[in-house]
Design a protein around this motif. Structure first.
Motif, PDB file in Angstrom:
ATOM      1  N   CYS A 227       0.854  -1.193   0.000  1.00 46.20           N
ATOM      2  CA  CYS A 227       0.000   0.000   0.000  1.00 46.20           C
ATOM      3  C   CYS A 227       0.886   1.237   0.000  1.00 46.20           C
ATOM      4  N   ARG A 228       0.272   2.388  -0.216  1.00 44.61           N
ATOM      5  CA  ARG A 228       1.019   3.643  -0.177  1.00 44.61           C
ATOM      6  C   ARG A 228       1.047   4.181   1.251  1.00 44.61           C
ATOM      7  N   ALA A 229       2.146   4.804   1.608  1.00 41.79           N
ATOM      8  CA  ALA A 229       2.298   5.342   2.964  1.00 41.79           C
ATOM      9  C   ALA A 229       3.223   6.546   2.936  1.00 41.79           C
ATOM     10  N   ALA A 230       3.102   7.378   3.965  1.00 40.91           N
ATOM     11  CA  ALA A 230       4.057   8.478   4.167  1.00 40.91           C
ATOM     12  C   ALA A 230       5.163   7.963   5.086  1.00 40.91           C
ATOM     13  N   ILE A 231       6.403   8.169   4.671  1.00 43.64           N
ATOM     14  CA  ILE A 231       7.560   7.607   5.385  1.00 43.64           C
ATOM     15  C   ILE A 231       8.483   8.741   5.825  1.00 43.64           C
ATOM     16  N   LEU A 232       8.890   8.683   7.096  1.00 41.49           N
ATOM     17  CA  LEU A 232       9.943   9.601   7.560  1.00 41.49           C
ATOM     18  C   LEU A 232      11.274   8.904   7.334  1.00 41.49           C
ATOM     19  N   GLN A 233      11.978   9.342   6.277  1.00 39.76           N
ATOM     20  CA  GLN A 233      13.253   8.723   5.915  1.00 39.76           C
ATOM     21  C   GLN A 233      14.402   9.414   6.625  1.00 39.76           C
ATOM     22  N   GLN A 234      14.243  10.723   6.819  1.00 36.79           N
ATOM     23  CA  GLN A 234      15.337  11.544   7.353  1.00 36.79           C
ATOM     24  C   GLN A 234      14.716  12.663   8.189  1.00 36.79           C
ATOM     25  N   SER A 235      15.305  12.956   9.339  1.00 38.39           N
ATOM     26  CA  SER A 235      14.788  14.028  10.189  1.00 38.39           C
ATOM     27  C   SER A 235      14.884  15.375   9.474  1.00 38.39           C
ATOM     28  N   SER A 236      13.942  16.257   9.778  1.00 38.34           N
ATOM     29  CA  SER A 236      13.908  17.623   9.237  1.00 38.34           C
ATOM     30  C   SER A 236      13.858  17.646   7.711  1.00 38.34           C
ATOM     31  N   ALA A 237      13.278  16.602   7.106  1.00 41.57           N
ATOM     32  CA  ALA A 237      13.123  16.548   5.647  1.00 41.57           C
ATOM     33  C   ALA A 237      11.662  16.209   5.350  1.00 41.57           C
ATOM     34  N   PRO A 238      11.199  16.513   4.117  1.00 41.66           N
ATOM     35  CA  PRO A 238       9.820  16.148   3.771  1.00 41.66           C
ATOM     36  C   PRO A 238       9.608  14.636   3.869  1.00 41.66           C
ATOM     37  N   LEU A 239       8.364  14.222   4.149  1.00 44.45           N
ATOM     38  CA  LEU A 239       8.036  12.796   4.151  1.00 44.45           C
ATOM     39  C   LEU A 239       8.095  12.287   2.722  1.00 44.45           C
ATOM     40  N   VAL A 240       8.385  10.995   2.578  1.00 44.04           N
ATOM     41  CA  VAL A 240       8.386  10.344   1.266  1.00 44.04           C
ATOM     42  C   VAL A 240       7.091   9.545   1.155  1.00 44.04           C
ATOM     43  N   VAL A 241       6.306   9.801   0.110  1.00 43.43           N
ATOM     44  CA  VAL A 241       5.092   9.002  -0.103  1.00 43.43           C
ATOM     45  C   VAL A 241       5.432   7.934  -1.124  1.00 43.43           C
ATOM     46  N   ASP A 242       5.319   6.669  -0.710  1.00 43.03           N
ATOM     47  CA  ASP A 242       5.785   5.591  -1.580  1.00 43.03           C
ATOM     48  C   ASP A 242       5.052   4.298  -1.218  1.00 43.03           C
ATOM     49  N   GLU A 243       5.268   3.292  -2.065  1.00 41.85           N
ATOM     50  CA  GLU A 243       4.651   1.987  -1.816  1.00 41.85           C
ATOM     51  C   GLU A 243       5.489   1.208  -0.801  1.00 41.85           C
ATOM     52  N   ILE A 244       4.821   0.609   0.156  1.00 43.89           N
ATOM     53  CA  ILE A 244       5.503  -0.202   1.169  1.00 43.89           C
ATOM     54  C   ILE A 244       4.928  -1.613   1.134  1.00 43.89           C
ATOM     55  N   THR A 245       5.662  -2.553   1.695  1.00 44.09           N
ATOM     56  CA  THR A 245       5.188  -3.943   1.760  1.00 44.09           C
ATOM     57  C   THR A 245       4.730  -4.249   3.182  1.00 44.09           C
ATOM     58  N   LEU A 246       3.524  -4.747   3.280  1.00 48.37           N
ATOM     59  CA  LEU A 246       2.948  -5.097   4.581  1.00 48.37           C
ATOM     60  C   LEU A 246       3.459  -6.465   5.014  1.00 48.37           C
ATOM     61  N   PRO A 247       3.375  -6.776   6.329  1.00 47.01           N
ATOM     62  CA  PRO A 247       3.766  -8.106   6.771  1.00 47.01           C
ATOM     63  C   PRO A 247       2.890  -9.179   6.107  1.00 47.01           C
ATOM     64  N   GLU A 248       3.451 -10.373   5.921  1.00 45.30           N
ATOM     65  CA  GLU A 248       2.714 -11.428   5.208  1.00 45.30           C
ATOM     66  C   GLU A 248       1.528 -11.943   5.996  1.00 45.30           C
ATOM     67  N   SER A 249       1.651 -11.940   7.319  1.00 47.77           N
ATOM     68  CA  SER A 249       0.521 -12.417   8.136  1.00 47.77           C
ATOM     69  C   SER A 249       0.464 -11.590   9.415  1.00 47.77           C
ATOM     70  N   LEU A 250      -0.681 -11.654  10.069  1.00 47.39           N
ATOM     71  CA  LEU A 250      -0.866 -10.892  11.304  1.00 47.39           C
ATOM     72  C   LEU A 250      -0.388 -11.715  12.495  1.00 47.39           C
ATOM     73  N   ALA A 251       0.413 -11.098  13.333  1.00 47.03           N
ATOM     74  CA  ALA A 251       0.899 -11.746  14.550  1.00 47.03           C
ATOM     75  C   ALA A 251      -0.196 -11.656  15.626  1.00 47.03           C
ATOM     76  N   PRO A 252      -0.044 -12.400  16.709  1.00 48.66           N
ATOM     77  CA  PRO A 252      -1.042 -12.320  17.786  1.00 48.66           C
ATOM     78  C   PRO A 252      -1.276 -10.880  18.239  1.00 48.66           C
ATOM     79  N   GLY A 253      -2.544 -10.493  18.329  1.00 44.53           N
ATOM     80  CA  GLY A 253      -2.907  -9.156  18.813  1.00 44.53           C
ATOM     81  C   GLY A 253      -2.864  -8.066  17.758  1.00 44.53           C
TER      82      GLY A 253
END
Ligand SMILES: [Zn+2]
Length: 360
Positions: free
Chosen positions: A11-37
């Motif tokens: 999915c797309r997400a806003a990422i803080l790659q570096q402090s005091s810099a604009p966020l990066v909006v990019d595609e990220i990979t979600l975990p393959e399965s949900l852990a307990p809780g």
């Protein structure tokens, strides 16, 4: 991990790659399965809070978790739940919050981005989908319009908790709110709903003060440009109070001068609550003598919010028109414009910015 029967892998997400810099909006990979809780939520809207700006600016010191996701107030639909989750189920609508509520505290989700690990806490909201801990979401059913619902995750519950729990405001007490951004405006409203009078809103931005007037401030004070908390500002606040010191001062900006003013301004025997987080390299300097006269200075941790109790209570009050959540100006931004939203919040956007991750 599925959403409506379809596997969700990216999915797309806003990422803080570096402090005091604009966020990066990019595609990220979600975990393959949900852990307990863990709970998979499709985000409808996410608020932008001062805490995210503090994270970007690394006000608490160097950021050890880069790159990471962020956002801590949101609203969305539960798509899937991991083992042991009992308090929410797929198809339920939930408020996402940063203070722990009911249910399991799961391990933070492990995301991937550009071939590396992408960190996240127990809750993050600035993305299309998110994997959060069960105890960071609370199911809601309400007639309150949905653009206000993310605010139950931080701004509104913090404001209510600051007035009710931290400051324990009583009928007829005078309250000064320093900083009338999102949390400050809702603090003004919580003070009004609690029977405080008079209520003085203080800010450096005139438009925010107009919003404070509409939310129930009995008077407003524009701070001097720089430095923000001058003697002139203090004098204007005292004049607005008819010369008497305030019973309660709530500081929401985190600016050193305003913290110092908050501690100086309060009546002997009164309460000052510090809500805004100070910069790690700008400690405040205050005269501690008032502490010998029954004055209380305290810091707030999210208003001591208990989400599973406070969110339904506040929504009930909002539905009855007794907590005017919908009086807050709310401006929507698509995820691709999250950096514009952050810049406007920095420069004094009245009310709250909310991000719609699905808007074009
Ligand atoms: Zn927040």
């Amino acid at each position: 991990m599925t959403a409506s029967g379809q596997p969700v892998r990216t999915c797309r997400a806003a990422i803080l790659q570096q402090s005091s810099a604009p966020l990066v909006v990019d595609e990220i990979t979600l975990p393959e399965s949900l852990a307990p809780g863990q709970v998979l939520v499709r985000i409808t809207l996410s608020g932008v809070c001062g805490a995210q700006i503090n994270e970007i600016d690394a006000v608490k010191g160097p950021d050890r978790f880069l790159p990471h996701l962020l956002g801590h107030e949101g609203y969305g639909e539960v798509m899937d739940v991991g083992p042991l989750v009992r308090s929410v189920a797929p198809g339920q609508w939930v408020v996402l919050h940063w203070m722990p509520g009911a249910g399991v505290q799961a391990d933070p989700a492990g995301y991937r981005w550009r071939g590396q690990r992408l960190n996240a806490g127990w809750v993050t909201t600035l993305s299309e989908f998110t994997v959060i801990s069960e105890n960071r979401c609370t199911p809601v059913t309400t007639s309150v319009p949905l653009e206000y619902l993310p605010l139950l995750g931080c701004a509104a519950t913090t404001a209510a908790g600051v007035i009710g729990r931290d400051a324990q405001v009583r009928l007829g007490e005078s309250v000064v709110v320093l900083g009338t951004g999102g949390v400050g405006l809702l603090t003004v409203e919580a003070a009004r709903a609690s029977g405080a009078h008079p209520i003085i809103g203080v800010d450096r931005v005139a438009e925010r003060l107009s919003a404070a007037d509409a939310m129930g401030a009995t008077a407003t004070v524009l701070t001097s440009a720089a430095p923000p908390a001058t003697e002139a500002t203090e004098g204007r606040i005292r004049t607005a109070l008819g010369g008497a010191p305030p019973d309660v001062v709530i500081e929401t900006t985190g600016a050193r001068e305003m913290i110092e003013l908050a501690c100086r301004l309060v009546a002997h025997g009164g309460r000052t609550v510090l809500v805004g987080v100070p910069r790690h390299d700008e400690p405040a300097s205050v005269d501690t003598l008032p502490l010998h006269f029954d004055t209380i200075w305290t810091g707030s941790k999210g208003g001591g919010t208990q989400p599973q109790h406070d969110i339904p209570r506040l929504l009930r009050l909002a539905e009855a028109g007794l907590f005017r959540l919908t009086g807050l100006p709310v401006t929507r931004f698509p995820l691709a414009e999250v950096n514009d939203a952050i810049e406007l919040v920095r420069t004094g956007l009245p009310g709250r910015a909310v991000v719609d991750p699905w808007a074009g």
